[in-house]
Design a protein around this motif. Structure first.
Motif, short mmCIF file in Angstrom:
data_model
loop_
_atom_site.label_atom_id
_atom_site.label_comp_id
_atom_site.label_asym_id
_atom_site.label_seq_id
_atom_site.Cartn_x
_atom_site.Cartn_y
_atom_site.Cartn_z
N LEU A 25 -3.20 -12.68 -0.55
CA LEU A 25 -2.79 -11.31 -0.84
C LEU A 25 -2.70 -10.63 0.53
O LEU A 25 -3.70 -10.57 1.26
N ILE A 26 -1.50 -10.18 0.87
CA ILE A 26 -1.20 -9.81 2.24
C ILE A 26 -0.91 -8.32 2.33
O ILE A 26 0.05 -7.83 1.70
N GLY A 27 -1.69 -7.59 3.10
CA GLY A 27 -1.47 -6.15 3.28
C GLY A 27 -0.53 -5.89 4.44
O GLY A 27 0.69 -6.01 4.33
N GLU A 69 -9.77 -0.61 -1.91
CA GLU A 69 -9.41 0.79 -1.61
C GLU A 69 -9.45 1.64 -2.87
O GLU A 69 -9.83 2.82 -2.83
N LYS A 129 0.85 -1.21 0.00
CA LYS A 129 0.00 0.00 0.00
C LYS A 129 0.89 1.25 0.00
O LYS A 129 1.98 1.23 -0.57
N GLY A 179 -7.49 -12.66 0.59
CA GLY A 179 -6.88 -11.50 1.25
C GLY A 179 -7.82 -10.90 2.26
O GLY A 179 -9.05 -10.85 2.05
N GLY A 180 -7.27 -10.44 3.36
CA GLY A 180 -8.07 -9.81 4.42
C GLY A 180 -7.60 -10.30 5.76
O GLY A 180 -8.01 -11.36 6.22
N SER A 181 -6.67 -9.51 6.38
CA SER A 181 -6.18 -9.82 7.73
C SER A 181 -5.53 -11.21 7.83
O SER A 181 -5.66 -11.88 8.85
N HIS A 228 -8.51 -3.35 -6.31
CA HIS A 228 -8.45 -3.43 -4.84
C HIS A 228 -9.59 -2.58 -4.27
O HIS A 228 -9.92 -1.53 -4.80
N GLU A 260 -11.23 -10.77 -1.57
CA GLU A 260 -10.91 -9.91 -0.44
C GLU A 260 -12.21 -9.31 0.11
O GLU A 260 -12.65 -8.24 -0.35
C1 PEP Z 1 -4.92 -5.88 1.27
O1 PEP Z 1 -4.59 -4.70 1.34
O2 PEP Z 1 -5.08 -6.40 0.17
C2 PEP Z 1 -5.10 -6.63 2.50
C3 PEP Z 1 -5.56 -7.86 2.42
O3 PEP Z 1 -4.79 -5.99 3.66
P1 PEP Z 1 -4.64 -6.67 5.12
O4 PEP Z 1 -3.82 -7.93 4.93
O5 PEP Z 1 -3.90 -5.64 5.93
O6 PEP Z 1 -6.00 -6.95 5.62
#
Ligand code: PEP
Length: 246
Positions: free
Chosen positions: A225-227, A91, A11, A204-206, A89, A161
């Protein structure tokens, strides 16, 4: 089933100095496609530093060249060594007004340049509570399909996600995620045949080091998918190791 894949999404984070340590601590993991999607200004730095880890961007222009001030084309990303471009995404959809059709055009632009689009789909909490998960994701995917065409589906990575799980610390349970992934896999097979059904579907998501293994053990979850957790090398590499064991 697709090879496991773990993609970091930094990000709007990083600096030349801070990135040195993070990039230097990333490395290849056997049996896992590892990638990081960094901010545009740091793509060249990341390309020079990464070994055994692929590079991606967090968005891409739908346009190839011309009078589009501030845009970055897929061809430019390919020039800098990117393999992936995240499109759609949540966002970007929520904060920057990208609709399903725009996401489709961005996916097409990525494919045109030889990049693999990581197409993000997912429902809001209100949509989940209204029982509209399949409808929302079906609409998001159908619009992308209408732009890129069925044969291209095999060259797409889909990232499920759920919006309510992104950056909230509240991941979908492995069973909740698996149910949606199975639906996405079915959709891919029905629209694009066997090659598309084998496409990579990420969650993806936490995702954190302590929940990654249970998510990745699900039959239709091909990685993550890792934020937030991609900003800490140790956490991110633990998540990649969890994919190796799954
Ligand atoms: C992301 O931004 O795609 C995401 C999954 O974020 P997070 O892992 O911080 O929830």
């Amino acid at each position: 089933m697709a090879q496991k894949r773990v993609v970091g999404n930094w990000k709007l984070n990083g600096s030349l100095a801070a990135n040195e340590a993070l990039l230097g601590a990333l490395g290849a993991v056997a049996g896992v496609d590892v990638a990081v999607c960094v901010p545009f200004p740091y793509l060249a730095q990341a390309a020079a530093r990464l070994r055994g880890v692929a590079l991606g961007a967090q968005t891409v222009s739908e346009f190839q060249s011309g009078a589009y001030t501030g845009e970055v084309s897929a061809e430019m990303l390919a020039d800098l060594g990117c393999r992936y471009a995240i499109v759609g995404h949540s966002e970007r959809r929520t904060l920057f007004g990208e609709d399903d059709a725009t996401v489709g055009r961005k996916a097409a632009a990525a494919l045109r340049a030889g990049l693999m689009p990581i197409v993000c789909v997912g429902e809001s909490l209100a949509e989940r509570e209204a029982g509209r998960v399949a409808e929302v994701i079906g609409r998001q995917l159908d619009t992308v399909l209408a732009v890129i065409g069925a044969p291209a589906l095999a060259r797409v990575t889909v990232a499920y996600e759920p919006v309510w799980a992104i950056g909230t610390g509240r991941a979908a349970s492995a069973q909740e995620a698996q149910a949606v992934h199975a639906g996405i896999r079915r959709w891919l097979g029905e629209r694009g045949g066997a090659a598309a059904a084998a496409a990579c579907v990420l969650y993806g998501g936490s995702v954190k080091a302590d929940n990654a293994a249970s998510l990745f053990a699900m039959p239709d979850i091909d990685g993550g998918l890792i934020g937030g957790a991609s900003l800490a090398a140790r956490d991110f590499m633990s998540i990649c190791q969890a994919a190796n064991g799954a």
